[in-house]
Scaffold this active site. Structure first.
Site, mmCIF file in Angstrom:
data_model
loop_
_atom_site.group_PDB
_atom_site.id
_atom_site.type_symbol
_atom_site.label_atom_id
_atom_site.label_comp_id
_atom_site.label_asym_id
_atom_site.label_seq_id
_atom_site.Cartn_x
_atom_site.Cartn_y
_atom_site.Cartn_z
ATOM 1 N N GLU A 105 38.760 -5.207 -11.071
ATOM 2 C CA GLU A 105 39.129 -5.794 -9.777
ATOM 3 C C GLU A 105 39.324 -4.710 -8.731
ATOM 4 O OE1 GLU A 105 40.100 -8.551 -6.833
ATOM 5 O OE2 GLU A 105 39.175 -8.876 -8.779
ATOM 6 N N GLY B 254 37.432 13.923 -5.790
ATOM 7 C CA GLY B 254 36.570 15.069 -6.029
ATOM 8 C C GLY B 254 36.943 15.908 -7.235
ATOM 9 N N ASN C 153 30.784 0.562 1.741
ATOM 10 C CA ASN C 153 31.480 1.666 1.076
ATOM 11 C C ASN C 153 30.478 2.591 0.376
ATOM 12 O OD1 ASN C 153 33.267 3.357 -0.205
ATOM 13 N ND2 ASN C 153 34.570 1.704 -0.977
ATOM 14 N N GLU D 178 40.169 -0.205 2.656
ATOM 15 C CA GLU D 178 39.158 -1.254 2.758
ATOM 16 C C GLU D 178 39.274 -2.073 4.042
ATOM 17 O OE1 GLU D 178 39.376 -3.516 -0.915
ATOM 18 O OE2 GLU D 178 38.052 -2.083 -1.914
ATOM 19 N N GLY E 263 37.411 14.407 -10.334
ATOM 20 C CA GLY E 263 36.930 13.702 -11.513
ATOM 21 C C GLY E 263 37.818 12.567 -11.992
ATOM 22 N N TYR F 151 29.227 5.035 -8.097
ATOM 23 C CA TYR F 151 28.873 4.095 -9.159
ATOM 24 C C TYR F 151 27.436 4.320 -9.637
ATOM 25 C CZ TYR F 151 33.140 1.624 -7.829
ATOM 26 O OH TYR F 151 34.441 1.302 -7.559
#
Length: 167
Positions: A89, A99, A130, A32, A101, A137
């Site tokens: 969080e 990749g 991101n 990040e 799962g 998501y």
């Protein structure tokens, strides 16, 4: 002949996992671009995650028995729903394990916890740059809350407000 699928497993973290959790947090911080912000120590994590009043819980994701990711979560509360929620969080899967799962398995485990604990919602934040995470998501059915903006008080600003005298 095809390669066998890796064995994926999810388990609750234990106090013995503290060094692993700290290492995974460090790897997440690097990804990040926030490595300087990751200052938690093993002692901090031990006290906050496994002390007398744990502030959060951690799931460890494994691929073929090897730790490959984690999810750190805690409960919040929705006044509108009158129920607690589950707040994720951090979610991180090591690059070598992506990749297969594991991320979806971690999210499904969290969703099960939310349902079992009668949570009204399961939510999290994601950095707007991101794109791989946002795509992931959305593929699992999450909806971005574009009309909400996260605000934060920390450091000097937090202490300044805390020291403000009440009238």
């Amino acid at each position: 002949m095809s390669t066998p699928s890796p064995l994926l497993s999810i388990r609750p973290a234990t106090v013995d996992d503290v060094p692993l959790i700290r290492a995974l947090i460090g790897e997440l911080a690097e990804y990040e671009r926030l490595a300087d912000a990751a200052v938690a120590t093993d002692a901090d994590l031990r006290a906050q995650l496994f002390g007398p009043a744990p502030a959060a819980e951690v799931l460890i994701g494994e691929v073929d028995g090897e730790p490959a990711g984690f999810a750190l979560f805690f409960h919040n509360f929705s006044t509108f729903l009158g129920k607690r929620g589950l707040y994720l969080e951090d979610l991180f899967v090591r690059p070598a394990a992506r990749g297969v799962g594991l991320g979806k398995h971690l999210m499904a485990a969290l969703a099960r916890i939310a349902v079992q604990r009668d949570c009204g919602r399961f939510e999290w934040s994601v950095l707007d740059w991101n794109a791989p995470a946002i795509g992931f998501y959305r593929r699992i059915g999450a909806v971005g809350m574009d009309e909400w903006t996260v605000h934060r008080l920390e450091g000097e600003a937090l202490h300044a407000l805390a020291s403000h005298d009440a009238l």
